[in-house]
Design an enzyme around this catalytic site. Structure first.
Site, PDB file in Angstrom:
ATOM      1  N   GLU A  64       0.824  -1.205   0.000  1.00 56.04           N
ATOM      2  CA  GLU A  64       0.000   0.000   0.000  1.00 56.04           C
ATOM      3  C   GLU A  64       0.859   1.257   0.000  1.00 56.04           C
ATOM      4  O   GLU A  64       0.478   2.279  -0.586  1.00 56.04           O
ATOM      5  CB  GLU A  64      -0.938   0.002   1.201  1.00 56.04           C
ATOM      6  CG  GLU A  64      -2.032  -1.047   1.156  1.00 56.04           C
ATOM      7  CD  GLU A  64      -1.548  -2.429   1.585  1.00 56.04           C
ATOM      8  OE1 GLU A  64      -2.289  -3.395   1.386  1.00 56.04           O
ATOM      9  OE2 GLU A  64      -0.414  -2.531   2.101  1.00 56.04           O
ATOM     10  N   MET A 312      15.213  -4.707   2.040  1.00 58.41           N
ATOM     11  CA  MET A 312      13.897  -4.131   1.775  1.00 58.41           C
ATOM     12  C   MET A 312      14.060  -2.891   0.916  1.00 58.41           C
ATOM     13  O   MET A 312      15.040  -2.160   1.040  1.00 58.41           O
ATOM     14  CB  MET A 312      13.200  -3.772   3.094  1.00 58.41           C
ATOM     15  CG  MET A 312      12.867  -4.970   3.969  1.00 58.41           C
ATOM     16  SD  MET A 312      11.694  -6.098   3.212  1.00 58.41           S
ATOM     17  CE  MET A 312      10.238  -5.044   3.110  1.00 58.41           C
ATOM     18  N   LEU A 340       2.321  -5.834 -11.618  1.00 56.78           N
ATOM     19  CA  LEU A 340       2.623  -4.656 -12.426  1.00 56.78           C
ATOM     20  C   LEU A 340       4.021  -4.109 -12.169  1.00 56.78           C
ATOM     21  O   LEU A 340       4.543  -3.339 -12.977  1.00 56.78           O
ATOM     22  CB  LEU A 340       1.578  -3.564 -12.186  1.00 56.78           C
ATOM     23  CG  LEU A 340       0.167  -3.921 -12.643  1.00 56.78           C
ATOM     24  CD1 LEU A 340      -0.788  -2.772 -12.379  1.00 56.78           C
ATOM     25  CD2 LEU A 340       0.151  -4.276 -14.133  1.00 56.78           C
TER      26      LEU A 340
END
Length: 427
Positions: A64, A312, A340
């Site tokens: 998100e 990360m 995507l």
């Protein structure tokens, strides 16, 4: 009745908080960040201060947060004087906020959904608008937004197959909560229908498409990845990204078959969760596979079979190195991850049969001959081999993927129009 239901929900949350904290402490065994800043989750953050009247955006975790990139860019252009505060619930999401935005966006953990913790949040941020990414239906967060006359917009709204089954059990309560939402922008007709099924008034809904199509490449990471690839002359690179327990074994089984045909192939294996990096390293040791960790900060040699992506925020680097991408969470029943990310780089991709989290995108890419859906490890091996055998096929599939992305952009402008129409934030 609504008050009674909200009271019952509050009691449930109070009773559940010790379990949530125990879970965080348990997860902190492998990732200590889970036990840090616990006070924020209880609404205590005396060091946090931002100018009032800005945007409050809630993004659960890394996925998100990535999705906020085009939104925040658009908000900064349209509302250049307003502060933006981004909340997450996971340390990895928090880390991604820092990596992506630095000091330009404020961050804090979203506190537990209780009246007093949410009140403390609103008092600290005093936003002109709350934007919830995708679908986090937090009753007190939404209710108290309405009580403070703060517009609540659910952006890129999505209700998964598993979520709709859960929400149906408490449909009456969810309907009351959704009626307090100012507006929802839905990813697809299916998502829109599910919001209406759960009680959202039709006049509060617009289908705007998926914001993921509006995501841009990280040019700095792309250049780094291309340079690393240039340092591996003659080697074909296969990325297996966002893998889960039980999936790495299948990927490695497939990789060994690929190696028989293409011994120079390098696999970049990237577990989804950082607390599992050591577990996957142990798996590679057990299988006696020659590997290095990204955090070793040493170059791949001709003998290196696997690069373990134990960092990360570098997915763009790994994808930029790749000739082929497999997107994980799909050979095990997780639901898949963002297809995507490789598509925007023009990469041919593969996914497993469990792609329900990205069903629409999967079908679009599959129809455009940009994506192959594999059923198991052997199938994965054969599809990877087929792509590695033909540079022309890889180029065509990758070009098809990029075209799908370009043809479906535009959701961000529609969302921005909704925010301007539904809120009272000064431009």
């Amino acid at each position: 009745m609504t008050f009674i239901l909200r009271f019952i929900y509050t009691i449930f949350m109070v009773l559940a908080i010790p379990l949530f904290i125990v879970r965080l402490l348990w997860k902190s065994i492998n990732l200590k960040a889970y036990r840090q800043r616990l006070a924020e989750r209880l609404g205590y953050n005396n060091n946090f201060s931002v100018a009032p009247g800005g945007f409050l955006i809630h993004a659960v975790s890394v996925g998100e947060v990535v999705l906020t990139t085009p939104l925040i860019k658009a908000l900064k252009t349209q509302f250049p004087t307003l502060h933006i505060t981004l909340t997450t619930t996971t340390p990895t999401g928090s880390q991604r906020v820092t990596q992506t935005y630095g000091d330009s966006v404020a961050h804090m953990y979203m506190p537990f959904d209780l009246p007093w913790t949410i009140e403390a949040l609103y008092q600290k941020v005093r936003p002109c608008c709350l934007i919830i990414m995708e679908t986090e239906i937090w009753p007190h967060l939404i209710n108290m937004g309405q009580r403070h006359n703060i517009p609540v917009v659910i952006a890129n709204g999505r209700i998964s197959d598993s979520s709709i089954k859960r929400y149906i059990w408490v449909k009456y309560f969810i309907a009351k909560v959704l009626k307090q939402v100012t507006f929802v922008t839905a990813q697809s007709r299916l998502d829109a229908d599910r919001f209406i099924q759960l009680g959202l008034p039709k006049e509060k809904l617009q289908i705007t498409g998926n914001l993921k199509f509006d995501a841009q490449t990280n040019e700095a990471q792309t250049q780094i990845g291309k340079q690393w690839k240039a340092d591996l002359p003659g080697r074909l690179v296969w990325v297996a990204a966002s893998t889960h327990p039980g999936e790495e074994e299948q990927v490695l089984h497939a990789f060994k078959q690929v190696q028989h045909k293409f011994p120079q192939c390098l696999l970049i294996l990237i577990p989804r969760h950082p607390e599992r990096f050591n577990d996957v390293a142990q798996l590679l040791n057990t299988q006696q596979i020659n590997f290095i960790r990204r955090t070793d900060n040493i170059p791949c040699t001709e003998q290196t079979a696997v690069l373990l992506g134990d960092t990360m925020g570098e997915m763009g680097v790994y994808y930029a190195m790749a000739d082929i991408a497999y997107v994980g969470g799909s050979l095990v029943p997780i639901g898949g991850h963002n297809l995507l990310e490789p598509a925007v780089l023009g990469l041919p991709s593969l996914t497993g049969p469990y792609y329900n989290n990205f069903k629409d995108i999967t079908l679009l890419l599959q129809k455009a001959a940009a994506l192959s859906v594999v059923q198991n490890a052997d199938d994965l091996a054969q599809e990877v081999i087929s792509l590695l055998e033909s540079a022309e096929k890889r180029a065509q599939h990758g070009s098809n993927a990029l075209q799908v992305v370009l043809q479906n952009r535009g959701a961000i402008q529609k969302l921005l129009n909704v925010i301007k129409e539904q809120t009272h934030c000064p431009a």
